[in-house]
Design a protein around this motif. Structure first.
Motif, PDB file in Angstrom:
ATOM      1  N   PRO A  69     106.654  14.927  21.032  1.00  0.00           N
ATOM      2  CA  PRO A  69     106.885  14.236  19.763  1.00  0.00           C
ATOM      3  C   PRO A  69     106.003  14.838  18.666  1.00  0.00           C
ATOM      4  O   PRO A  69     104.834  15.163  18.922  1.00  0.00           O
ATOM      5  CB  PRO A  69     106.488  12.795  20.055  1.00  0.00           C
ATOM      6  N   ASN A  70     106.568  14.959  17.451  1.00  0.00           N
ATOM      7  CA  ASN A  70     105.917  15.691  16.368  1.00  0.00           C
ATOM      8  C   ASN A  70     104.443  15.308  16.239  1.00  0.00           C
ATOM      9  O   ASN A  70     104.100  14.157  16.037  1.00  0.00           O
ATOM     10  CB  ASN A  70     106.625  15.416  15.047  1.00  0.00           C
ATOM     11  N   LYS A  71     103.578  16.307  16.331  1.00  0.00           N
ATOM     12  CA  LYS A  71     102.131  16.033  16.344  1.00  0.00           C
ATOM     13  C   LYS A  71     101.528  15.998  14.948  1.00  0.00           C
ATOM     14  O   LYS A  71     100.425  15.498  14.760  1.00  0.00           O
ATOM     15  CB  LYS A  71     101.398  17.052  17.203  1.00  0.00           C
ATOM     16  N   ASP A  72     102.234  16.574  13.959  1.00  0.00           N
ATOM     17  CA  ASP A  72     101.707  16.586  12.600  1.00  0.00           C
ATOM     18  C   ASP A  72     102.849  16.876  11.625  1.00  0.00           C
ATOM     19  O   ASP A  72     104.009  17.043  12.028  1.00  0.00           O
ATOM     20  CB  ASP A  72     100.582  17.610  12.455  1.00  0.00           C
ATOM     21  N   ILE A  73     102.511  16.950  10.338  1.00  0.00           N
ATOM     22  CA  ILE A  73     103.543  17.157   9.319  1.00  0.00           C
ATOM     23  C   ILE A  73     104.218  18.517   9.491  1.00  0.00           C
ATOM     24  O   ILE A  73     105.443  18.633   9.381  1.00  0.00           O
ATOM     25  CB  ILE A  73     102.925  17.031   7.910  1.00  0.00           C
ATOM     26  N   ALA A  74     103.418  19.544   9.780  1.00  0.00           N
ATOM     27  CA  ALA A  74     103.988  20.886   9.925  1.00  0.00           C
ATOM     28  C   ALA A  74     105.026  20.942  11.045  1.00  0.00           C
ATOM     29  O   ALA A  74     106.105  21.526  10.882  1.00  0.00           O
ATOM     30  CB  ALA A  74     102.874  21.899  10.182  1.00  0.00           C
ATOM     31  N   SER A  75     104.727  20.311  12.182  1.00  0.00           N
ATOM     32  CA  SER A  75     105.683  20.332  13.290  1.00  0.00           C
ATOM     33  C   SER A  75     106.913  19.500  12.962  1.00  0.00           C
ATOM     34  O   SER A  75     108.037  19.845  13.360  1.00  0.00           O
ATOM     35  CB  SER A  75     105.023  19.836  14.584  1.00  0.00           C
ATOM     36  N   GLU A  77     108.217  19.216  10.028  1.00  0.00           N
ATOM     37  CA  GLU A  77     109.037  20.054   9.143  1.00  0.00           C
ATOM     38  C   GLU A  77     109.789  21.117   9.945  1.00  0.00           C
ATOM     39  O   GLU A  77     110.949  21.433   9.654  1.00  0.00           O
ATOM     40  CB  GLU A  77     108.154  20.720   8.085  1.00  0.00           C
ATOM     41  N   GLN A  78     109.122  21.678  10.952  1.00  0.00           N
ATOM     42  CA  GLN A  78     109.771  22.663  11.820  1.00  0.00           C
ATOM     43  C   GLN A  78     111.010  22.060  12.486  1.00  0.00           C
ATOM     44  O   GLN A  78     112.092  22.651  12.476  1.00  0.00           O
ATOM     45  CB  GLN A  78     108.795  23.135  12.902  1.00  0.00           C
ATOM     46  N   VAL A  79     110.829  20.881  13.058  1.00  0.00           N
ATOM     47  CA  VAL A  79     111.931  20.226  13.761  1.00  0.00           C
ATOM     48  C   VAL A  79     113.056  19.873  12.779  1.00  0.00           C
ATOM     49  O   VAL A  79     114.242  19.986  13.118  1.00  0.00           O
ATOM     50  CB  VAL A  79     111.432  18.971  14.505  1.00  0.00           C
ATOM     51  N   LYS A  80     112.701  19.482  11.575  1.00  0.00           N
ATOM     52  CA  LYS A  80     113.721  19.135  10.576  1.00  0.00           C
ATOM     53  C   LYS A  80     114.610  20.345  10.259  1.00  0.00           C
ATOM     54  O   LYS A  80     115.833  20.219  10.118  1.00  0.00           O
ATOM     55  CB  LYS A  80     113.078  18.616   9.298  1.00  0.00           C
ATOM     56  N   VAL A  81     113.998  21.525  10.169  1.00  0.00           N
ATOM     57  CA  VAL A  81     114.769  22.745   9.934  1.00  0.00           C
ATOM     58  C   VAL A  81     115.789  22.951  11.051  1.00  0.00           C
ATOM     59  O   VAL A  81     116.965  23.257  10.805  1.00  0.00           O
ATOM     60  CB  VAL A  81     113.832  23.972   9.826  1.00  0.00           C
ATOM     61  N   VAL A  82     115.337  22.783  12.290  1.00  0.00           N
ATOM     62  CA  VAL A  82     116.220  22.984  13.442  1.00  0.00           C
ATOM     63  C   VAL A  82     117.315  21.914  13.473  1.00  0.00           C
ATOM     64  O   VAL A  82     118.500  22.213  13.697  1.00  0.00           O
ATOM     65  CB  VAL A  82     115.408  22.959  14.760  1.00  0.00           C
ATOM     66  N   ARG A  83     116.930  20.669  13.239  1.00  0.00           N
ATOM     67  CA  ARG A  83     117.879  19.562  13.256  1.00  0.00           C
ATOM     68  C   ARG A  83     118.978  19.751  12.203  1.00  0.00           C
ATOM     69  O   ARG A  83     120.171  19.601  12.491  1.00  0.00           O
ATOM     70  CB  ARG A  83     117.142  18.249  13.011  1.00  0.00           C
ATOM     71  N   ASP A  84     118.560  20.109  10.998  1.00  0.00           N
ATOM     72  CA  ASP A  84     119.535  20.287   9.918  1.00  0.00           C
ATOM     73  C   ASP A  84     120.501  21.425  10.226  1.00  0.00           C
ATOM     74  O   ASP A  84     121.709  21.332   9.975  1.00  0.00           O
ATOM     75  CB  ASP A  84     118.813  20.558   8.599  1.00  0.00           C
ATOM     76  N   PHE A  85     119.977  22.516  10.786  1.00  0.00           N
ATOM     77  CA  PHE A  85     120.825  23.655  11.148  1.00  0.00           C
ATOM     78  C   PHE A  85     121.807  23.268  12.245  1.00  0.00           C
ATOM     79  O   PHE A  85     123.003  23.601  12.174  1.00  0.00           O
ATOM     80  CB  PHE A  85     119.950  24.820  11.609  1.00  0.00           C
ATOM     81  N   ALA A  86     121.298  22.578  13.262  1.00  0.00           N
ATOM     82  CA  ALA A  86     122.160  22.164  14.379  1.00  0.00           C
ATOM     83  C   ALA A  86     123.318  21.303  13.889  1.00  0.00           C
ATOM     84  O   ALA A  86     124.477  21.486  14.301  1.00  0.00           O
ATOM     85  CB  ALA A  86     121.346  21.413  15.424  1.00  0.00           C
ATOM     86  N   HIS A  87     123.021  20.372  12.999  1.00  0.00           N
ATOM     87  CA  HIS A  87     124.066  19.493  12.469  1.00  0.00           C
ATOM     88  C   HIS A  87     125.036  20.267  11.585  1.00  0.00           C
ATOM     89  O   HIS A  87     126.254  20.062  11.656  1.00  0.00           O
ATOM     90  CB  HIS A  87     123.431  18.339  11.693  1.00  0.00           C
ATOM     91  N   ALA A  88     124.528  21.181  10.768  1.00  0.00           N
ATOM     92  CA  ALA A  88     125.387  21.956   9.878  1.00  0.00           C
ATOM     93  C   ALA A  88     126.329  22.865  10.664  1.00  0.00           C
ATOM     94  O   ALA A  88     127.494  23.061  10.267  1.00  0.00           O
ATOM     95  CB  ALA A  88     124.530  22.787   8.923  1.00  0.00           C
TER      96      ALA A  88
END
Length: 419
Positions: A69-75, A77-88
């Protein structure tokens, strides 16, 4: 040309005739994989190529397992990039949250990789799937981006080292000990850009979990791939994982090999890899009295149900001293559930262990088990380079689940038969 497993699998995925080691061939891929660290880089390259869609939404796997589970803001943001791409892109196999697991345990469990596949992953331990008879290897994020667009990539056909596992496994000796023994013999560059093909009576007797563990650490010997034949045991595993149409896959009887290593397994005792390199391998008894502060049981190497059973058998009815932190991380939600069903989670908790979610976490020094300066850990993970699990002044020893559990109980590195 009679073919090794590596040659045979690559030949199935290329229209070129493979005639020799070192040949450059273009191969169709069965699955392309990236995680929350490597996928954002691949996604950036994907965009820079001008690509607008992936070659096949069912043949891409994006697994957010390293800093989650996301340990900080940077991680986050990383996951958000992947999530958005996967959905797109409509990617079918996107994993986060309650259904995520350590990628190299999750994909085999879900039936996404199997015999004869060519798997490309932006993670060095993608070679794990060779335990199922797949040619699987780690590459850079840019190469993964290209494969996500094209559905193919190029390989230099690797020469193969034949590793013969003879004899019979003594008590407490498992797949992790065998791969550590091999790495200790040939070194971290001993199989550089080569395939390791495991054969012999012990290889045939190993469980699928043990084969996956050994294939996983082929990269610690520099290997491009680690391969086991796909036999009846493999097909039973992949069928239970929901795959259909798999067939046995074996090397040709007179296949060409660059060299051969023979290991008499009957003479082995549990092995431990000492700081700060996986090839600094010693028998466990040589390290008796070496104090530890932390034990980690989990990861893509040894976080499967068989591994948890081995650790629980050592820990059952005993207590980890307050001076030691013992962290247990089942590698997938499915493994977690099975461990709960079998009472293993209760055993770990009764022993005073910290039981956490399915995450890579401490393996890469990410979170959930970082070492302070001067601290020493024994871990079932696959790397022990300086600073791998935290401070540059810490030390990491690599071992099997039973050795890690025994060491947690003793507060020092210990043979599991002596606790």
């Amino acid at each position: 040309m009679r073919q090794s497993l590596a040659h045979k699998i690559l030949q199935r995925h290329t229209d070129q005739e493979i005639t020799q080691d070192g040949q450059i061939v273009s191969c169709r891929v069965s699955m392309v994989l990236a995680n929350d660290i490597t996928a954002p880089l691949a996604i950036k390259s994907f965009g820079e190529m001008g690509a607008t869609k992936v070659f096949d939404k069912d043949k891409i796997a994006l697994v957010c397992d390293h800093f989650t589970p996301n340990k900080d803001i940077a991680s986050a943001e990383q996951v958000k990039v992947v999530r958005d791409f996967a959905h797109a892109m409509g990617v079918t196999h996107y994993y986060e949250g309650g259904d995520v697991g350590v990628e190299h345990a999750l994909l085999p469990e879900l039936g996404l990789v199997g015999p004869g596949d060519v798997v490309l992953g932006a993670d060095s331990h993608t070679c794990t799937y060779g335990g199922l008879g797949a040619f699987a290897t780690g590459v850079g994020s840019t190469d993964v981006a290209g494969a996500m667009v094209l559905g193919e990539t190029w390989f230099k056909v690797p020469p193969t080292i034949r590793v013969v596992l003879d004899g019979k496994l003594p008590e407490w000796v498992v797949g992790k000990d065998l791969i550590l023994e091999l790495i200790g013999r040939i070194g971290v560059s001993g199989a550089l850009y080569k395939a390791l093909e495991f054969v012999g009576p012990v290889a045939e007797a190993l469980s699928i979990e043990a084969r996956l563990c050994m294939a996983n650490m082929a990269i610690e010997a520099g290997g491009k791939a680690g391969l086991f034949a796909a036999d009846a045991k493999t097909l039973e595993y992949t069928k239970n994982a929901g795959r259909t149409g798999d067939a046995e896959l074996h090397p040709d009887a007179d296949a060409h090999y660059e060299s051969e290593v023979v290991i008499d397994c009957s003479k082995l005792t549990p092995r431990v890899s000492c700081p700060h390199s996986p090839d600094n391998v010693k028998p466990v008894d040589d390290l008796a009295g070496t104090r530890i502060d932390q034990a980690v049981i989990g990861s893509c190497t040894n976080g499967r149900i068989e591994d948890l059973r081995q650790a629980a058998a050592v820990l059952k009815g005993k207590k980890v001293p307050k001076s030691v932190r013992c962290i247990v991380l089942p590698a997938t939600p499915g493994i977690w559930r099975q461990a709960l069903k079998e009472g293993l989670i209760e055993t770990f908790m009764d022993a005073g262990c910290v039981v956490g979610p399915a995450t890579c976490g401490p393996c890469l020094g990410g979170h959930m088990g970082i070492l302070a300066g001067g601290e020493r850990a024994i871990s079932t993970t696959n790397r022990n380079f300086r600073g791998r699990m935290g401070s540059l002044e810490s030390e990491v020893f690599l071992a099997s689940p039973a050795v890690a559990a025994a060491s947690a109980l003793a507060g020092e590195i210990k043979h599991p038969g002596k606790v």
